[in-house]
Scaffold this motif. Structure first.
Motif, short mmCIF file in Angstrom:
data_model
loop_
_atom_site.label_atom_id
_atom_site.label_comp_id
_atom_site.label_asym_id
_atom_site.label_seq_id
_atom_site.Cartn_x
_atom_site.Cartn_y
_atom_site.Cartn_z
N ILE A 16 39.27 43.61 30.35
CA ILE A 16 39.59 42.48 31.10
C ILE A 16 41.04 42.08 30.98
O ILE A 16 41.82 41.96 31.68
CB ILE A 16 38.72 41.38 30.95
CG1 ILE A 16 37.11 41.72 31.34
CG2 ILE A 16 39.10 40.15 31.61
CD1 ILE A 16 36.02 40.65 31.03
N LEU A 17 41.37 41.94 29.44
CA LEU A 17 42.67 41.56 29.17
C LEU A 17 43.83 42.54 29.60
O LEU A 17 44.81 42.24 30.04
CB LEU A 17 42.87 41.27 27.54
CG LEU A 17 41.73 40.34 27.01
CD1 LEU A 17 42.11 40.48 25.54
CD2 LEU A 17 42.23 39.16 27.67
N ASP A 18 43.26 43.87 29.56
CA ASP A 18 44.20 45.04 30.00
C ASP A 18 44.49 44.91 31.53
O ASP A 18 45.70 45.08 31.76
CB ASP A 18 43.73 46.32 29.33
CG ASP A 18 44.02 46.52 27.82
OD1 ASP A 18 44.58 45.68 27.27
OD2 ASP A 18 43.24 47.51 27.41
N LYS A 19 43.31 44.78 32.20
CA LYS A 19 43.49 45.00 33.65
C LYS A 19 44.15 43.73 34.27
O LYS A 19 44.86 43.85 35.32
CB LYS A 19 42.24 45.29 34.11
CG LYS A 19 42.18 45.30 35.73
CD LYS A 19 40.75 45.80 36.24
CE LYS A 19 40.79 46.03 37.61
NZ LYS A 19 41.04 47.01 38.31
N TYR A 42 34.95 32.32 28.59
CA TYR A 42 35.63 32.07 29.90
C TYR A 42 36.58 32.67 29.99
O TYR A 42 37.45 33.14 29.01
CB TYR A 42 35.69 30.33 29.93
CG TYR A 42 36.71 29.79 29.11
CD1 TYR A 42 38.16 29.71 29.35
CD2 TYR A 42 36.35 29.22 27.97
CE1 TYR A 42 38.83 29.37 28.43
CE2 TYR A 42 37.09 28.77 27.10
CZ TYR A 42 38.50 28.91 27.34
OH TYR A 42 39.44 28.26 26.32
N TYR A 43 37.17 32.89 31.39
CA TYR A 43 38.43 33.71 31.73
C TYR A 43 39.01 32.74 32.75
O TYR A 43 38.31 32.27 33.82
CB TYR A 43 37.93 34.88 32.23
CG TYR A 43 37.79 35.86 30.95
CD1 TYR A 43 38.56 36.51 30.15
CD2 TYR A 43 36.26 36.07 30.88
CE1 TYR A 43 38.07 37.50 29.17
CE2 TYR A 43 35.68 36.98 29.80
CZ TYR A 43 36.72 37.53 28.93
OH TYR A 43 36.28 38.48 28.16
N PHE A 44 40.30 32.19 32.73
CA PHE A 44 40.93 31.50 33.67
C PHE A 44 42.28 32.24 34.06
O PHE A 44 42.89 32.88 33.16
CB PHE A 44 41.36 29.98 33.37
CG PHE A 44 40.43 29.18 33.11
CD1 PHE A 44 39.19 28.81 33.83
CD2 PHE A 44 40.48 28.31 31.73
CE1 PHE A 44 38.29 28.23 33.69
CE2 PHE A 44 39.58 27.59 31.57
CZ PHE A 44 38.37 27.27 32.49
N GLU A 55 37.41 39.43 43.52
CA GLU A 55 37.60 40.86 42.74
C GLU A 55 37.38 40.78 41.09
O GLU A 55 36.76 41.37 40.45
CB GLU A 55 38.42 41.80 43.39
CG GLU A 55 38.41 42.34 44.62
CD GLU A 55 39.55 42.90 45.42
OE1 GLU A 55 40.50 42.89 44.79
OE2 GLU A 55 39.44 43.33 46.45
N PHE A 56 38.43 39.77 40.71
CA PHE A 56 38.44 39.37 39.38
C PHE A 56 37.04 39.12 38.92
O PHE A 56 36.42 39.53 37.83
CB PHE A 56 39.44 38.51 39.16
CG PHE A 56 39.38 37.82 37.54
CD1 PHE A 56 39.79 38.37 36.62
CD2 PHE A 56 38.89 36.57 37.54
CE1 PHE A 56 39.84 37.95 35.20
CE2 PHE A 56 38.90 35.95 36.25
CZ PHE A 56 39.34 36.52 35.06
#
Length: 64
Positions: A16-19, A42-44, A55-56
């Motif tokens: 996730i971090l890379d993409k 969580y991811y913002f 898509e994310f």
């Protein structure tokens, strides 16, 4: 987007971090009292379109 630690996901945290490195603004773990009712991680991220954001979200939460 968010994740629960009790579920298995197709993509790793590092994937996730890379993409999405250019779109991610913040990520981490919720405090225990919030995690009990929501999720643990969580991811913002910021995107130019709703489609990209969806898509994310699908990528982050895709189950293994």
């Amino acid at each position: 987007s968010h994740r629960k630690k009790t579920l298995s996901y197709k993509h790793t945290h590092q994937e996730i971090l890379d993409k999405f490195k250019d779109q991610l603004r913040m990520y981490g773990d919720y405090p225990e009292n919030i995690a009990a009712v929501m999720c643990e991680h969580y991811y913002f991220a910021v995107f130019d379109s709703l489609k990209e954001g969806l898509e994310f979200d699908a990528f982050v939460r895709e189950k293994a």
